[in-house]
Design a protein around this motif. Structure first.
Motif: not given
Lengths: 224, 235
Positions: B106-111
């Motif tokens: 559930r992570l955002y790749e670009d952050l």
């Protein structure tokens, strides 16, 4: 207050992702530019015809670009299950709707500046007649497109419906924005901005209806 | 017309403050996807402070069951409560107190890892100063400001563990948390489970890893969507 704080956090997160990925710059802007050039070439060199059709082509480019922008905005949520993280957070789910709408509206407004510049250059369109009416039409139309896209973008995250359902839902619903935007733009660019009040009013009504509906309905769309 | 749920007990009125209320209480919970049942008439009682190990083959229904407890999925039939709150009516109360660490991080790749956790802090109303220590404890202090897109699967899973550490939930649900982790990272997960147990928090751990789960007080087996007696699972 929580709704506002969480909406701002959502929008800031989406804009940060967009700025780093540069999807609008690398994919959406070239797409909109290509669309305008192809339509311009297909219409031929007649200056009057190009000027008459320019508002319609401009809004078509914005509409298709908004579909791409929303697909991208929701792809980031689907890549590693992030949307489930938003579902499981004890937050007002309307913040997801409002935040995503705000982030895509900001991207579209920046895109529109580039697209309008291109149209002025390609189709020799005059913007001097009623700049405030023109700006109002684009801001109000963009808010409406952003509200519709944010509301239905979440449905496109369903694994089976993914690619096809979003444009099928959004494009017919965005028709009032397209019609009112084209009419108001056409009046503004031909020096008849004073007659655009009704079309701007339609855009205001559309925005209010979809922002209110999205805020109320979105939490139910997000749930299982 | 068959109701979507039956016999859902009302459990309002600050029951979570009552230590006698079980952490998880499920009755006849069934979840069907299309026509395929993933969880079939599961009854489960997990006491507060208990660490429960859930084992079973692939497709046994463990993930679906944990997602139902976390309120990510609704049961098709059946009823239940989590930390004293009704599974269907009090979802936000359950979500406030529960963390699901699943297959997907559930992570955002670009952050960056830090930005991902700060975003979680905003959503949950947590103090952002917790982010640094949580990342340090997960062994990510040096990579905290790198984008997640450059992380290995093991590092991503560590960020997800850091998110669980950040929140200190009353109920921690771990679904195959050791998948893709090296031994050092597995120890981070084990430490988190032990700490939760030591602090009286409830943990349900679903894992295939035969070398893990020794900290559990009780083990249940799941097969074909049902909880089965120990030793009778098909693998």
């Amino acid at each position: 207050m929580n709704l506002l704080r969480q909406s701002v956090a959502m929008a800031a997160k989406d804009l940060r992702i967009e700025l780093r990925g540069r999807y609008a710059l690398s994919a959406i802007l070239p797409f909109a530019g290509t669309l305008l050039i192809v339509f311009g070439l297909s219409l031929g060199p007649g200056r009057t015809l190009l000027q008459e059709t320019a508002p319609g082509l401009l809004w078509l480019a914005v509409l298709f670009a908004s579909v791409l922008a929303f697909r991208r905005a929701y792809e980031a949520e689907g890549e590693d299950g992030a949307l489930e993280g938003l579902l499981l957070a004890p937050m007002d789910k309307a913040a997801v709707f409002l935040g995503k709408a705000a982030a895509v509206a900001a991207q579209l407004l920046a895109l529109e500046v580039a697209v309008i510049t291109l149209v002025v250059g390609l189709f020799d369109l005059s913007l001097g007649g009623a700049p405030f009416v023109l700006a109002g039409a684009f801001v109000l139309g963009t808010v409406g497109l952003a509200a519709v896209g944010s509301l239905f973008g979440v449905l496109a995250e369903s694994p089976r419906a993914r690619e096809a359902i979003f444009p099928l839902l959004v494009l017919p619903l965005a028709t009032p924005v397209l019609v009112a935007g084209v009419k108001a733009t056409s009046l503004a660019t031909t020096g008849r901005g004073g007659q655009a009040g009704g079309w701007l009013g339609l855009l205001v009504a559309f925005d209010l209806v979809f922002l209110a509906a999205g805020t109320l309905v979105y939490p139910y769309l997000l749930e299982d | 017309m068959i109701p979507r749920t039956v016999d859902a007990p009302r459990t309002h009125g600050s029951p979570a403050a009552d230590p006698a209320t079980p952490a998880v209480l499920l009755s006849g919970v069934t979840r069907v996807f299309g026509v395929a049942p993933a969880v079939v008439r599961v009854g489960l009682r997990v006491e507060r402070g208990e660490t429960l190990l859930l084992r079973g083959p692939n497709g046994a229904g463990k993930s679906t069951l944990l997602r139902i407890v976390a309120t990510a999925l609704s049961p098709t039939y059946g009823s239940g409560s989590v930390l004293g709150f009704d599974l269907l009516r009090d979802r936000d109360e359950i979500r406030r107190r529960c963390e699901l660490l699943g297959h997907r991080t559930r992570l955002y790749e670009d952050l960056t890892a830090r930005e991902n956790l700060r975003f979680v802090c905003t959503l949950y109303g947590l103090d952002p100063s917790r982010v640094g220590p949580a990342l340090e404890r997960a062994g990510l202090a040096d990579a905290a400001d790198d984008r997640v897109s450059g992380y290995s699967q093991g590092m991503r899973q560590r960020v997800a563990v850091a998110r669980a550490l950040l929140r200190r939930p009353e109920l921690l649900l771990l679904d195959e948390p050791y998948a893709g982790l090296d031994e050092e990272a597995k120890e981070v997960v084990d430490d988190a489970v032990r700490d939760a147990g030591a602090e009286g928090r409830t943990v349900i751990l679903a894992t295939h890893d035969p070398g893990r789960g020794d900290m559990a007080g009780r083990t249940l087996l799941m097969d074909g969507g049902r909880l089965v007696p120990a030793g009778s699972a098909s693998s």
